[in-house]
Design a protein around this motif. Structure first.
Motif, PDB file in Angstrom:
ATOM      1  N   TYR A  33       0.721  -1.317   0.008  1.00  0.00           N
ATOM      2  CA  TYR A  33      -0.062  -0.167  -0.170  1.00  0.00           C
ATOM      3  C   TYR A  33       0.805   1.106  -0.017  1.00  0.00           C
ATOM      4  CZ  TYR A  33      -4.384  -2.769   1.059  1.00  0.00           C
ATOM      5  OH  TYR A  33      -5.113  -3.858   0.921  1.00  0.00           O
ATOM      6  N   HIS A  36      -0.024   5.823   4.178  1.00  0.00           N
ATOM      7  CA  HIS A  36      -1.594   6.274   4.266  1.00  0.00           C
ATOM      8  C   HIS A  36      -1.492   6.185   5.945  1.00  0.00           C
ATOM      9  CE1 HIS A  36      -1.157   1.844   4.687  1.00  0.00           C
ATOM     10  NE2 HIS A  36      -1.976   1.905   5.556  1.00  0.00           N
ATOM     11  N   THR A  37      -2.690   6.722   6.482  1.00  0.00           N
ATOM     12  CA  THR A  37      -3.001   6.891   7.736  1.00  0.00           C
ATOM     13  C   THR A  37      -4.149   5.876   8.081  1.00  0.00           C
ATOM     14  OG1 THR A  37      -1.946   8.925   8.035  1.00  0.00           O
ATOM     15  CG2 THR A  37      -3.408   8.420   9.850  1.00  0.00           C
ATOM     16  N   ALA A  91      -9.280   7.500   1.907  1.00  0.00           N
ATOM     17  CA  ALA A  91      -9.273   6.478   1.018  1.00  0.00           C
ATOM     18  C   ALA A  91     -10.175   5.226   1.246  1.00  0.00           C
ATOM     19  CB  ALA A  91      -7.512   5.865   1.390  1.00  0.00           C
ATOM     20  N   VAL A 111      -9.369   5.005   6.550  1.00  0.00           N
ATOM     21  CA  VAL A 111      -8.009   5.333   6.005  1.00  0.00           C
ATOM     22  C   VAL A 111      -7.870   6.388   5.189  1.00  0.00           C
ATOM     23  CG1 VAL A 111      -6.242   4.240   4.468  1.00  0.00           C
ATOM     24  CG2 VAL A 111      -7.834   2.671   5.756  1.00  0.00           C
ATOM     25  N   THR A 112      -6.997   7.313   5.528  1.00  0.00           N
ATOM     26  CA  THR A 112      -6.515   8.530   4.713  1.00  0.00           C
ATOM     27  C   THR A 112      -5.159   8.468   3.977  1.00  0.00           C
ATOM     28  OG1 THR A 112      -5.363   9.574   6.336  1.00  0.00           O
ATOM     29  CG2 THR A 112      -8.131   9.991   6.441  1.00  0.00           C
ATOM     30  N   THR A 113      -4.932   9.283   2.817  1.00  0.00           N
ATOM     31  CA  THR A 113      -3.815   9.295   2.217  1.00  0.00           C
ATOM     32  C   THR A 113      -3.443  10.943   1.978  1.00  0.00           C
ATOM     33  OG1 THR A 113      -4.691   9.494   0.051  1.00  0.00           O
ATOM     34  CG2 THR A 113      -4.281   7.124   1.012  1.00  0.00           C
ATOM     35  N   ASP A 118      -3.244   8.153  -4.665  1.00  0.00           N
ATOM     36  CA  ASP A 118      -3.016   6.934  -3.872  1.00  0.00           C
ATOM     37  C   ASP A 118      -4.507   6.140  -3.437  1.00  0.00           C
ATOM     38  OD1 ASP A 118      -0.558   7.172  -3.867  1.00  0.00           O
ATOM     39  OD2 ASP A 118      -0.199   7.923  -1.940  1.00  0.00           O
ATOM     40  N   VAL A 119      -5.481   7.204  -3.745  1.00  0.00           N
ATOM     41  CA  VAL A 119      -7.014   6.457  -2.953  1.00  0.00           C
ATOM     42  C   VAL A 119      -7.320   5.036  -3.439  1.00  0.00           C
ATOM     43  CG1 VAL A 119      -9.285   7.132  -2.940  1.00  0.00           C
ATOM     44  CG2 VAL A 119      -7.614   8.849  -2.401  1.00  0.00           C
ATOM     45  N   PHE A 122      -6.732   1.590  -2.239  1.00  0.00           N
ATOM     46  CA  PHE A 122      -7.410   0.860  -1.139  1.00  0.00           C
ATOM     47  C   PHE A 122      -8.833   0.479  -1.594  1.00  0.00           C
ATOM     48  CE2 PHE A 122      -4.436   3.871   0.437  1.00  0.00           C
ATOM     49  CZ  PHE A 122      -3.895   2.908   1.391  1.00  0.00           C
TER      50      PHE A 122
END
Length: 122
Positions: A33, A36-37, A91, A111-113, A118-119, A122
């Motif tokens: 991946y 991300h957070t 995301a 989940v965030t980016t 990048d989304v 996920f």
């Protein structure tokens, strides 16, 4: 009596920095991946232990900036807006809204980016 001040211990900080062996550290990201957070259920009050995700104010792919409301969360005392302190993109929403399920503080909810591109990963 003997003094053992010269013995070295792995629990003693080296140069003022405590280091754990790498194999005992939890994985931060899955290698497949992008960065991300994983955001956990926030503690919106000092006594909050669980919350119910009443409504998402964002959907997957949405951008957000600091100060935006991401969701409305019901606690045992009130419905409170979950306001973000960061900028990024949503995301993945990991907990459905309005399901009525209690989610413990800290359990992953989204989940965030930082990068819009990048989304899709996920």
């Amino acid at each position: 009596s003997s003094s053992s001040s010269s013995s070295s211990s792995s629990c003693v900080p080296k140069n003022g920095v405590f280091r754990r062996p790498l194999h005992t550290s939890p994985p931060l990201l899955l290698p497949s991946y992008p960065p991300h957070t994983v955001v956990g259920m926030p503690a919106l009050s000092p006594t909050m232990e669980v919350g119910i995700l009443a409504e998402w104010k964002v959907k997957e792919g949405d951008s957000f900036v600091a100060g935006d409301v991401l969701a409305t969360i019901e606690t045992d005392k009130a419905s409170i807006d979950f306001v973000t302190e960061d900028d990024g993109y949503v995301a993945a929403l990991l907990v459905p809204a309005s399901a009525g399920d209690s989610v413990k503080v800290g359990e992953p909810i989204l989940v965030t980016t930082e990068e819009e591109g990048d989304v899709g990963a996920f």
